[in-house]
Design a protein around this motif. Structure first.
Motif, PDB file in Angstrom:
ATOM      1  N   CYS A 145       0.803  -1.217   0.000  1.00 19.05           N
ATOM      2  CA  CYS A 145       0.000   0.000   0.000  1.00 19.05           C
ATOM      3  C   CYS A 145       0.844   1.278   0.000  1.00 19.05           C
ATOM      4  O   CYS A 145       0.428   2.287  -0.561  1.00 19.05           O
ATOM      5  N   LEU A 146       2.007   1.234   0.624  1.00 16.91           N
ATOM      6  CA  LEU A 146       2.794   2.443   0.842  1.00 16.91           C
ATOM      7  C   LEU A 146       3.690   2.798  -0.343  1.00 16.91           C
ATOM      8  O   LEU A 146       4.069   1.935  -1.136  1.00 16.91           O
ATOM      9  N   SER A 147       4.041   4.074  -0.408  1.00 18.65           N
ATOM     10  CA  SER A 147       4.990   4.527  -1.424  1.00 18.65           C
ATOM     11  C   SER A 147       6.391   4.060  -1.025  1.00 18.65           C
ATOM     12  O   SER A 147       6.616   3.596   0.097  1.00 18.65           O
ATOM     13  N   ARG A 148       7.327   4.206  -1.932  1.00 11.28           N
ATOM     14  CA  ARG A 148       8.709   3.778  -1.653  1.00 11.28           C
ATOM     15  C   ARG A 148       9.281   4.517  -0.450  1.00 11.28           C
ATOM     16  O   ARG A 148       9.900   3.908   0.425  1.00 11.28           O
ATOM     17  N   TYR A 149       9.067   5.818  -0.386  1.00 14.49           N
ATOM     18  CA  TYR A 149       9.568   6.612   0.739  1.00 14.49           C
ATOM     19  C   TYR A 149       8.934   6.154   2.054  1.00 14.49           C
ATOM     20  O   TYR A 149       9.620   6.006   3.067  1.00 14.49           O
ATOM     21  N   GLU A 150       7.620   5.905   2.033  1.00 11.39           N
ATOM     22  CA  GLU A 150       6.925   5.458   3.235  1.00 11.39           C
ATOM     23  C   GLU A 150       7.395   4.070   3.662  1.00 11.39           C
ATOM     24  O   GLU A 150       7.497   3.785   4.858  1.00 11.39           O
ATOM     25  N   LYS A 151       7.715   3.207   2.693  1.00 11.48           N
ATOM     26  CA  LYS A 151       8.252   1.883   3.009  1.00 11.48           C
ATOM     27  C   LYS A 151       9.579   2.018   3.748  1.00 11.48           C
ATOM     28  O   LYS A 151       9.831   1.324   4.731  1.00 11.48           O
TER      29      LYS A 151
END
Length: 82
Positions: A34-40
């Protein structure tokens, strides 16, 4: 009404299910999808900082742990010097 990001949502969920490895891994997989790369990367760093990364059984070391734990390496190539 306050804005509650998916990142914060998954941090809350993962902290609440940390007692069970199977549920934790299932929720982690959902978060990663679900998350963006930065959020991951932020989530992996948060897991590492809170020592929750050890619960992740089928996954190797987190990418964030590799990024924040390792020292930067630089090499010097003498052929570039004039």
């Amino acid at each position: 009404m306050s804005k509650f990001s998916f990142l914060e949502y998954y941090k809350t969920i993962l902290s609440k299910v940390s007692f069970d490895k199977d549920i934790f891994n299932k929720e982690y997989k959902k978060a990663i999808n679900c998350l963006s790369r930065y959020e991951k990367e932020c989530l992996d760093k948060w897991l590492w900082e809170n020592k929750l990364d050890k619960i992740l059984h089928p996954f190797p070391k987190l990418e964030a742990a590799k990024l924040y734990d390792s020292q930067p390496t630089t090499t010097f190539n003498s052929q570039w010097v004039a």
